[in-house]
Design a protein around this motif. Structure first.
Motif, short mmCIF file in Angstrom:
data_model
loop_
_atom_site.label_atom_id
_atom_site.label_comp_id
_atom_site.label_asym_id
_atom_site.label_seq_id
_atom_site.Cartn_x
_atom_site.Cartn_y
_atom_site.Cartn_z
N ASP A 116 0.83 -1.20 0.00
CA ASP A 116 0.00 0.00 0.00
C ASP A 116 0.86 1.25 0.00
O ASP A 116 0.61 2.21 -0.75
N LYS A 117 1.92 1.27 0.81
CA LYS A 117 2.81 2.43 0.87
C LYS A 117 3.56 2.63 -0.44
O LYS A 117 3.74 3.76 -0.90
N ASP A 158 -4.22 -2.26 -6.63
CA ASP A 158 -4.65 -3.04 -7.79
C ASP A 158 -3.80 -2.73 -9.02
O ASP A 158 -3.41 -3.63 -9.77
N GLU A 159 -3.49 -1.45 -9.22
CA GLU A 159 -2.65 -1.07 -10.37
C GLU A 159 -1.24 -1.65 -10.25
O GLU A 159 -0.64 -2.05 -11.25
N VAL A 160 -0.73 -1.72 -9.04
CA VAL A 160 0.61 -2.30 -8.83
C VAL A 160 0.57 -3.80 -9.10
O VAL A 160 1.42 -4.35 -9.81
N ILE A 161 -0.44 -4.47 -8.55
CA ILE A 161 -0.54 -5.93 -8.70
C ILE A 161 -0.75 -6.33 -10.16
O ILE A 161 -0.14 -7.27 -10.66
N HIS A 162 -1.58 -5.58 -10.86
CA HIS A 162 -1.90 -5.91 -12.26
C HIS A 162 -1.19 -4.99 -13.24
O HIS A 162 -1.70 -4.72 -14.32
#
Length: 101
Positions: free
Chosen positions: A32-33, A43-47
């Protein structure tokens, strides 16, 4: 840059390096940080499907700088406490062993 991201995420630089290499998974809090640091959602980081930029500039370094200062302060406090404990131990040893002679 990795050190700044690790500091902002509240994790050790070596742990961040392992996360970046895929050897370790970040905690939800760290993820999150990191997402907030880059102006993204979790979500944008994961995907993430975009191209990784060669250089990312952090616009507001104040948070990162504050975290670094807190880390430095924490290390200084530990050194002071360690020095005080060592001095007390030496004083006790001296009084028990040398002063008795």
């Amino acid at each position: 840059m990795q050190k700044e991201v690790a500091t902002a995420a509240g994790i050790h630089a070596s742990n961040y390096s392992k996360i970046a290499k895929g050897e370790r998974k970040p905690s939800i809090e760290a993820l999150d940080k990191i997402a907030k640091l880059f102006g993204m959602t979790v979500d944008e980081v994961i995907h993430f499907e975009g191209k990784v930029p060669m250089e990312v500039k952090i616009k507001d370094k104040t948070v990162s700088e504050k975290l670094q200062l807190i880390d430095q302060l924490e290390q200084a406090i530990f050194r002071i406490i360690e020095g005080m404990l060592t001095k007390t131990k030496f004083k006790d040893f001296f009084q028990k062993n040398v002063a008795a002679l």
